[in-house]
Motif scaffolding. Structure first.
Motif, PDB file in Angstrom:
ATOM      1  N   SER A 364      -3.977 -33.541   8.110  1.00  0.00           N
ATOM      2  CA  SER A 364      -5.263 -33.295   7.455  1.00  0.00           C
ATOM      3  C   SER A 364      -5.853 -31.961   7.899  1.00  0.00           C
ATOM      4  O   SER A 364      -6.357 -31.179   7.080  1.00  0.00           O
ATOM      5  CB  SER A 364      -6.243 -34.432   7.748  1.00  0.00           C
ATOM      6  N   SER A 446      -7.070 -41.828   7.499  1.00  0.00           N
ATOM      7  CA  SER A 446      -6.366 -40.550   7.661  1.00  0.00           C
ATOM      8  C   SER A 446      -5.258 -40.397   6.631  1.00  0.00           C
ATOM      9  O   SER A 446      -5.004 -39.288   6.139  1.00  0.00           O
ATOM     10  CB  SER A 446      -5.790 -40.442   9.078  1.00  0.00           C
ATOM     11  N   SER A 449      -6.898 -39.433   3.519  1.00  0.00           N
ATOM     12  CA  SER A 449      -7.348 -38.049   3.653  1.00  0.00           C
ATOM     13  C   SER A 449      -6.217 -37.072   3.366  1.00  0.00           C
ATOM     14  O   SER A 449      -6.422 -36.051   2.686  1.00  0.00           O
ATOM     15  CB  SER A 449      -7.902 -37.828   5.063  1.00  0.00           C
ATOM     16  N   VAL A 450      -5.019 -37.369   3.843  1.00  0.00           N
ATOM     17  CA  VAL A 450      -3.869 -36.501   3.590  1.00  0.00           C
ATOM     18  C   VAL A 450      -3.571 -36.441   2.095  1.00  0.00           C
ATOM     19  O   VAL A 450      -3.353 -35.353   1.525  1.00  0.00           O
ATOM     20  CB  VAL A 450      -2.644 -36.986   4.378  1.00  0.00           C
ATOM     21  N   LEU A 453      -6.441 -34.363   0.297  1.00  0.00           N
ATOM     22  CA  LEU A 453      -6.390 -32.921   0.560  1.00  0.00           C
ATOM     23  C   LEU A 453      -5.165 -32.281  -0.093  1.00  0.00           C
ATOM     24  O   LEU A 453      -5.243 -31.135  -0.571  1.00  0.00           O
ATOM     25  CB  LEU A 453      -6.381 -32.673   2.073  1.00  0.00           C
TER      26      LEU A 453
END
Length: 756
Positions: A364, A446, A449-450, A453
């Motif tokens: 991230s 997380s 989130s990866v 993004l």
């Protein structure tokens, strides 16, 4: 780990006040130790040493060398009644008193310190007085809980009578396995223990079938498990007669199975309670002997062993009988399966979860750096497409940002709940062993989130087609593809990615949608409260429908949405829905008679609905009058909601509490944290009024960016609210010693007639 920390970690959190106060007794022992150290350093006022043995005493001790050896088999050392009087330190006796509340004969224990003439004896007298108080507290609590489980066992006996009779009635009695008449005629749970009363005639065993007369005196309880059944419950009786069908039998069996599981857990808690307290009294007395160089532990621990705490065997017998009955009636005789259900394995931390959290977090950060470099190198902040991007693509991806932030806040909540021993798993009603720790929540957040993004970076790399002046459709579909992936994972039926938690979330979500038709539980209204802080996320979902449904994504233009009056109306409805769900939930709880204050709570959410509608209309149409109406309604709603947060939900601002302006019991070690939290809650509550003040856009921020920041602040406020709300709920459970879920039983009695 020291015993004090181990003792605290093994406690049942809701029974913490009922355990022996080990740390307090340790402080009393430190007072004794400090006094003796002061006396030893003072040459003129030393503690009288123990007198040297006289010649007669020496002869006695020498003669004892020829007595029969029995030390290894004696639990408390020398129990010889001819023990020397001069070696006695304490005298423990049981006293019978009358309980004024119940009018029953009660037993308490009192210790008399026999060395009161020695220097510093007042410290030891205080120690034994407090020790007796703690022991009597433990014994009285245990006796009350034993009486409680015995009554529960009697109730389960009758329920099993009905279940077995119903099983015979539903199935053909000719093919039903022989069952004895399991009437409760003796010790509670004698039925469940299944001590078969067999009549033998040679080698043939004759069994007496269970009586079916009990079916004439009972009705089956029907809970509102569906909206249709809830409507039937409202317009008809809440209970219905037996129809003697297999569905009825299956439902009753499932409810009784769950009742047995909870009852067995309560018995295990009691068994562990006795063991830990006995161990604590043993340790504290050993510390006393070590500090004072006396031998008082033998006499006191003998009293502990001979008391109700050490001699009562009801719990052990009930555990054995419950396990036997559960294996036979609910697991088809498979003991391994039955014990695995009754005693689920302790959840272990997985190192690979921590590893992947670190990996996703690192990815991230790398993606954030890549996006920042790409934006800077291409000068997107200064380009003409900046406004177009913020109006279209930014709302699509900010949805995932809100979701990730909410999950991170929940992970922080779980971490601190675990650290301060708030039993969130029990409060939420998670199935034992399935609750997610903070590392698992961080893993999901997380990972999301990866994905988000990476999708943002792919959109930034897309270029406009110079021939068609349109964007590549495949790239523009990345956001909707990401939403589809998240939804598919959420409803995936396979046992992957924490299925139990996903289904638990879906069930609570369904209960929120059908709010008035279900009995409202804490997870239901807790989830609905989360949605009230995610209004902007819901509006972004609305934008998804409009943006992709009307084909605006092909030109990256949201004119259809922004110029539609229907879209503006739906925007208001979307903002109102979470608060309206809470209004319905509060009214359901109020009409159900659970809490009379829920009417005021419903009024609070209704005032918020009025404020949200006024703010939204004022934002869309403007005008001084609308701004005044929006400002006044928002002010009323803010004051009402802030007061309810702090006083009702958090239980703070108690004027006459032990902690001034807080509450009597606190979990956090510093009281200043509570005052900081109250101030932050007020400030963050005011943040959402920015639209009322007509602060739509800052000089250096786009309007959507400012809205995203305000929405993020509300999510942070909700995360802070979550911790203190659940802390207050945990303390309420502790005050009532509720450590096991209350499971509704399948059968009830006509005219409360239990003597069937």
């Amino acid at each position: 780990m020291k015993f004090g920390k181990e003792f605290a970690s093994q406690m049942v959190p809701e029974w913490q006040e009922a355990y022996m106060n080990y740390n307090f007794l340790k402080t009393l022992l430190k007072d004794i130790l400090n006094f003796r150290q002061r006396q030893s350093r003072s040459p003129g006022n030393q503690v009288n040493p123990r007198p040297l043995p006289s010649k007669a005493t020496s002869l006695k001790r020498r003669g004892s060398l020829f007595r029969a050896f029995s030390g290894l088999t004696s639990r408390y050392g020398n129990k010889n009644p001819t023990k020397d009087k001069e070696d006695e330190v304490i005298l423990v006796s049981a006293m019978h008193t009358i309980d004024e509340e119940q009018g029953e004969d009660a037993q308490s224990y009192q210790t008399i310190f026999l060395r009161s003439s020695e220097g510093g004896s007042e410290y030891e007298i205080v120690f034994f007085r407090r020790l007796d108080d703690e022991f009597n507290k433990v014994v009285n609590f245990y006796r009350a809980k034993v009486e409680e489980v015995v009554k529960d066992a009697e109730e389960l006996n009758i329920q099993m009578d009905v279940l077995i009779a119903l099983r015979i009635k539903v199935n053909d009695p000719a093919v039903v396995s022989p069952l004895i008449n399991q009437r409760n005629t003796g010790h509670p749970m004698e039925v469940i223990h299944e001590e078969h009363q067999e009549k033998r005639s040679g080698d043939v065993k004759e069994f007496q079938m269970a009586s079916l007369d009990v079916l004439n005196h009972i009705k089956i309880n029907t809970t509102a498990e569906t909206p249709l059944s809830a409507l039937k419950t409202v317009f008809n009786s809440s209970k219905s007669g037996l129809h003697y069908n297999k569905n009825e039998l299956r439902d009753a069996k499932e409810k009784l199975k769950q009742a047995f599981i909870e009852f067995h857990e309560k018995l295990r808690f009691l068994k562990n309670y006795v063991f830990l307290n006995q161990l604590a009294f043993s340790n504290i007395m050993k510390k006393y002997d070590k500090i004072t160089s006396r031998n008082a532990s033998d006499a006191y621990l003998k009293m502990v062993e001979e008391s109700y705490l050490g001699q009562s065997d009801e719990v052990a017998k009930l555990i054995e009988r419950v396990e036997s009955a559960f294996v036979k009636h609910f697991c088809n005789g498979n003991r391994h399966q039955g014990m695995r259900t009754l005693k689920p394995n302790t959840k272990r931390k997985k190192h690979r979860v921590t590893f992947f959290v670190g990996c996703f977090f690192g990815c991230s950060l790398a993606l954030v750096v890549a996006i920042t470099v790409s934006v800077y190198n291409r000068g997107l902040f200064r380009s003409t497409g900046r406004t177009q991007y913020m109006d279209t693509i930014f709302p699509l991806y900010s949805l995932f940002g809100f979701l990730v932030l909410h999950m991170v806040m929940y992970a922080a909540n779980v971490y601190y709940w675990t650290r301060f021993r708030v039993n969130y798993s029990f409060i939420f009603g998670f199935k034992p062993g399935t609750e997610m720790g903070y590392t698992e929540v961080l893993l999901l957040s997380s990972g999301l989130s990866v994905l988000t993004l990476a999708a943002v970076l792919s959109n930034l790399e897309m270029e406009l087609d110079p021939n068609t002046k349109s964007y590549e459709t495949l790239t523009e579909l990345v956001p909707i593809g990401l939403v589809t992936v998240v939804l598919l994972i959420t409803v995936c039926p396979f046992n992957i990615i924490y299925r139990a938690n996903r289904f638990f979330l879906l069930v609570c979500f369904w209960h929120c949608i059908c709010a008035p038709f279900y009995a409202i539980t804490l997870p239901d209204f807790f989830l609905a409260d989360q949605f009230t802080s995610q209004v902007q996320l819901l509006r972004n979902l609305q934008f998804y429908v409009c943006y992709y449904g009307w084909g605006d994504f092909k030109q990256r233009d949201a004119k259809t949405c922004s110029n539609s009056n229907v879209y503006d109306v739906i925007t208001i409805v979307i903002a109102v829905i979470p608060y309206w769900i809470r209004v319905l939930q509060c009214m359901r709880r109020f009409l159900g008679g659970h809490d009379s204050t829920q009417a005021l709570n419903a009024l609070k959410y209704f005032s918020t609905i009025v404020a949200v509608v006024a703010r939204t209309i004022q934002t869309q149409h403007g005008g001084v009058i609308l701004q005044i109406i929006a400002g006044s309604t928002s002010g009323i709603a803010t004051i009402f909601s802030t007061y309810w947060d702090i006083v009702v939900d958090w239980g703070l601002l108690r004027r006459n509490s032990e902690n001034p302006w807080l509450r009597d019991k606190l979990i956090l070690p510093s009281t200043s944290i509570y005052f900081i939290a109250m101030v932050l809650n007020v400030i963050l509550r005011l943040a959402w009024m920015q639209s009322v003040l007509d602060v739509h856009e800052a000089p250096f921020l786009h309007r959507n960016a400012l809205i995203a920041i305000i929405a993020s602040l509300e999510i942070i406020r909700r995360g802070m609210w979550n911790f203190f709300r659940l802390e207050n709920e945990h303390l309420n459970n502790v005050g009532k010693f509720r450590a096991v879920k209350s499971v509704p039983l399948p059968f009830s009695y006509e005219h409360d007639d239990k003597n069937m």
